[in-house]
Design a protein around this motif. Structure first.
Motif, PDB file in Angstrom:
ATOM      1  N   ALA A   1      54.763   2.858  13.798  1.00  0.00           N
ATOM      2  CA  ALA A   1      54.243   4.226  13.753  1.00  0.00           C
ATOM      3  C   ALA A   1      52.776   4.238  13.352  1.00  0.00           C
ATOM      4  CB  ALA A   1      55.074   5.065  12.783  1.00  0.00           C
ATOM      5  N   ARG A   2      52.379   3.249  12.576  1.00  0.00           N
ATOM      6  CA  ARG A   2      50.981   3.097  12.157  1.00  0.00           C
ATOM      7  C   ARG A   2      50.114   2.452  13.248  1.00  0.00           C
ATOM      8  NH1 ARG A   2      48.109   2.185   7.281  1.00  0.00           N
ATOM      9  NH2 ARG A   2      48.739   3.683   5.688  1.00  0.00           N
ATOM     10  N   GLY A   3      50.755   1.967  14.300  1.00  0.00           N
ATOM     11  CA  GLY A   3      50.013   1.292  15.365  1.00  0.00           C
ATOM     12  C   GLY A   3      49.752  -0.170  15.093  1.00  0.00           C
ATOM     13  N   VAL A   4      50.479  -0.745  14.124  1.00  0.00           N
ATOM     14  CA  VAL A   4      50.312  -2.162  13.798  1.00  0.00           C
ATOM     15  C   VAL A   4      51.171  -2.993  14.765  1.00  0.00           C
ATOM     16  CG1 VAL A   4      50.618  -3.942  12.033  1.00  0.00           C
ATOM     17  CG2 VAL A   4      49.939  -1.615  11.362  1.00  0.00           C
ATOM     18  N   PRO A   5      50.603  -3.963  15.468  1.00  0.00           N
ATOM     19  CA  PRO A   5      51.424  -4.822  16.325  1.00  0.00           C
ATOM     20  C   PRO A   5      52.460  -5.583  15.495  1.00  0.00           C
ATOM     21  CG  PRO A   5      49.097  -5.049  16.875  1.00  0.00           C
ATOM     22  CD  PRO A   5      49.163  -4.274  15.598  1.00  0.00           C
ATOM     23  N   VAL A   6      53.687  -5.614  16.015  1.00  0.00           N
ATOM     24  CA  VAL A   6      54.787  -6.268  15.303  1.00  0.00           C
ATOM     25  C   VAL A   6      55.491  -7.221  16.268  1.00  0.00           C
ATOM     26  CG1 VAL A   6      56.920  -5.942  14.020  1.00  0.00           C
ATOM     27  CG2 VAL A   6      55.101  -4.238  13.822  1.00  0.00           C
TER      28      VAL A   6
END
Length: 206
Positions: A99-104
């Motif tokens: 949701a934060r736009g951090v690649p996972v």
């Protein structure tokens, strides 16, 4: 701590993985201990995690140990019961990062067949930006090559990655490559690490 992407192990991080608990419940602790002492089920599972066919590998092992045939076949036929349930707080962290736009990413020792079974049962398996699965890659943690593949395929520098895994040897290899690491012992500790890294707020990490 500057981080561009987060890397999750899956078993015992996002879902439980406890064959011992399953067999204790189904055949009792004493028979389970005898089975595990006589048959190297973990070696069998490693072959699956390296890409061997799931059903064929389990059933072939069962045929080699006829007096344990039914119990060994459970590794295939009842596998999802060993790989459950999901760990809700860890899944919330995965989704909060996204949701934060951090690649996972996922970096996991998992068979081709078992990953397909788990993906059907756990919708969040489809939520990774990419899953690096040992069975598909035919190389396992903590061998350096599987970490190298993730670095090459994502184009991310090692020191821009943060990785969690429940096994010290897997964490140690990532650390040796320059990754930031966290030894997973429970979701709260991982949540605290993600907050400390500036990737989530305390509220987002609950």
């Amino acid at each position: 701590m500057s981080v561009d992407a987060v890397v999750f192990d899956i078993g015992r991080v996002l879902i439980e993985w406890s064959p011992e608990r399953f067999y204790d419940r189904v055949i009792g602790p004493e028979r389970r201990q005898a089975l595990f002492a006589e048959v190297d089920l973990m070696e069998m599972n490693d072959a699956i995690d390296r890409g061997a066919d799931f059903r064929e590998t389990v059933y072939r092992c069962a045929d080699r140990h006829a007096h344990w045939r039914d119990e060994i076949r459970m590794w295939h036929d009842n596998w999802l019961e060993m790989a459950s349930p999901e760990i809700p707080h860890s899944v919330r962290l995965l989704r909060a990062l996204r949701a934060r736009g951090v690649p996972v990413f996922a970096l996991t020792n998992f068979g081709v067949g078992t990953f397909a079974v788990a993906s059907a049962a756990y919708p969040f398996f489809a939520e990774f930006d990419r899953a690096f699965v040992s069975g598909h890659l035919e190389v396992m943690k903590p061998e350096p090559r599987i970490y190298e593949i993730l670095e090459q395929e994502t184009g991310l520098a090692p020191d821009r990655l943060i990785f969690t895994d429940d096994k010290e040897e897997n964490v140690a290899m990532a650390r040796a490559r320059g990754w930031k690491t966290h030894l997973f012992t429970g979701p709260q500790g991982w949540a605290d690490t993600l907050v400390a890294a500036g990737l989530l707020t305390e509220k987002e990490a609950t």
